[in-house]
Design an enzyme around this catalytic site. Sequence first.
Site, mmCIF file in Angstrom:
data_model
loop_
_atom_site.group_PDB
_atom_site.id
_atom_site.type_symbol
_atom_site.label_atom_id
_atom_site.label_comp_id
_atom_site.label_asym_id
_atom_site.label_seq_id
_atom_site.Cartn_x
_atom_site.Cartn_y
_atom_site.Cartn_z
ATOM 1 N N ARG A 64 0.833 -1.208 0.000
ATOM 2 C CA ARG A 64 0.000 0.000 0.000
ATOM 3 C C ARG A 64 0.867 1.258 0.000
ATOM 4 O O ARG A 64 0.536 2.256 -0.661
ATOM 5 C CB ARG A 64 -0.913 -0.023 1.229
ATOM 6 C CG ARG A 64 -1.925 1.112 1.268
ATOM 7 C CD ARG A 64 -3.030 0.792 2.246
ATOM 8 N NE ARG A 64 -4.023 1.863 2.292
ATOM 9 C CZ ARG A 64 -4.182 2.678 3.336
ATOM 10 N NH1 ARG A 64 -3.426 2.532 4.407
ATOM 11 N NH2 ARG A 64 -5.096 3.629 3.322
ATOM 12 N N HIS A 68 0.508 4.226 -2.748
ATOM 13 C CA HIS A 68 0.256 5.618 -2.395
ATOM 14 C C HIS A 68 1.390 6.528 -2.854
ATOM 15 O O HIS A 68 1.156 7.724 -3.087
ATOM 16 C CB HIS A 68 0.051 5.744 -0.884
ATOM 17 C CG HIS A 68 -1.320 5.373 -0.433
ATOM 18 N ND1 HIS A 68 -2.038 6.086 0.508
ATOM 19 C CD2 HIS A 68 -2.135 4.347 -0.800
ATOM 20 C CE1 HIS A 68 -3.218 5.523 0.694
ATOM 21 N NE2 HIS A 68 -3.296 4.457 -0.083
ATOM 22 N N ASN A 97 -3.460 9.038 4.148
ATOM 23 C CA ASN A 97 -2.248 8.474 4.740
ATOM 24 C C ASN A 97 -2.217 8.555 6.256
ATOM 25 O O ASN A 97 -1.644 7.684 6.926
ATOM 26 C CB ASN A 97 -1.008 9.194 4.183
ATOM 27 C CG ASN A 97 -0.861 9.029 2.686
ATOM 28 O OD1 ASN A 97 -1.335 8.050 2.114
ATOM 29 N ND2 ASN A 97 -0.210 9.983 2.038
ATOM 30 N N HIS A 195 -5.927 -6.637 -1.844
ATOM 31 C CA HIS A 195 -6.756 -6.729 -0.646
ATOM 32 C C HIS A 195 -6.973 -8.172 -0.215
ATOM 33 O O HIS A 195 -7.778 -8.431 0.690
ATOM 34 C CB HIS A 195 -8.104 -6.044 -0.886
ATOM 35 C CG HIS A 195 -8.012 -4.558 -0.969
ATOM 36 N ND1 HIS A 195 -9.055 -3.757 -1.399
ATOM 37 C CD2 HIS A 195 -6.988 -3.706 -0.684
ATOM 38 C CE1 HIS A 195 -8.676 -2.488 -1.368
ATOM 39 N NE2 HIS A 195 -7.436 -2.434 -0.946
#
Length: 328
Positions: A64, A68, A97, A195
């Site tokens: 992740r 990002h 974040n 996920h």
Amino acid sequence: MERKAFIKLPLVHLFHIFFLSHLVFCQLDYRFYGSTCPNLTKIVRYGVWSAIANDTRMAASLIRLHFHDCFVNGCDGSILLDDVGSTFEGEKTAMPNRNSVRGYEVIDRIKANVEKFCPSTVSCTDILTLAARDAATIAGAQYWTVALGRRDGRTANKTAANQLPSPFESLDNIISKFNSKGLDTKDVVVLSGAHTIGFAQCFTFKHRLFNFGGSGKPDPDLETSFLKGLQSVCPDQTDSDSTLVALDSPTTNRFDNGYYRNLVNSSGLLQSDHVLSTDNRTASMVVNYSKYPYLFLKDFGASMVKMANIGVLTGQDGEIRKDCKVVN
């Protein structure tokens, strides 16, 4: 003469399209650090392995973190930068974040170890890219090769970080944001498959449990026993908002195609995930990945390679940070 000119023009355009779309691949190299930091991949993989051994959630967190980073001004390590008083604003405190993204300290530790053996040689961005790959493969994903040679950015963009794809957004918006980065609808479905590991906070899906669409009732698409389990873990009160729930509870720490099986069985946690199984543009891909795990694992590596090449800085652009938290 006119016929010849007509033929040449498309060829020139085709050349430029091919050249520009492949430029970053030409500048990156699978053995970029082969002579300057030959043990880089071993150092990174050991650092990632140690972090996951200490905290299994870290595998999902590093993937992740990479996502990002790449979706804000490209893969340039900008997400790793700290705020510096009133003179520099980083991305760590952007809404998507803050109190959510993890793994900064893992990259910092790996970078410190890399600096001992290869000072001022390897970018934080390349370390993060390798770490995301290693986190996925340690959890069970299929190995993919990573071309290296990225340089670190000198700026951050908190405004853009606040516009990262959100679990509350429509599929149209999410696809549009992926398209703006050179990724397509298939990449949306494939990268969402990350996920299959990790957790989500209750507030990201609680609206589906009690008051879906302002109806005062749960989302009717949620499988009944799955819904009841979630309602017990995430009661309709604010003190449960930060409670963590596995995105793929049957195989929480194993990178597999369980995420897609959950979607097919109406047991997807996030609304942005569930819609992939109901929209005509994506539903057939969800079904295929639920049936064929090796197809998903192969495509996941390919989509991660595409993502890792978004907005890459190479050559004289950017820098090689000595400390990932601050520009040189």
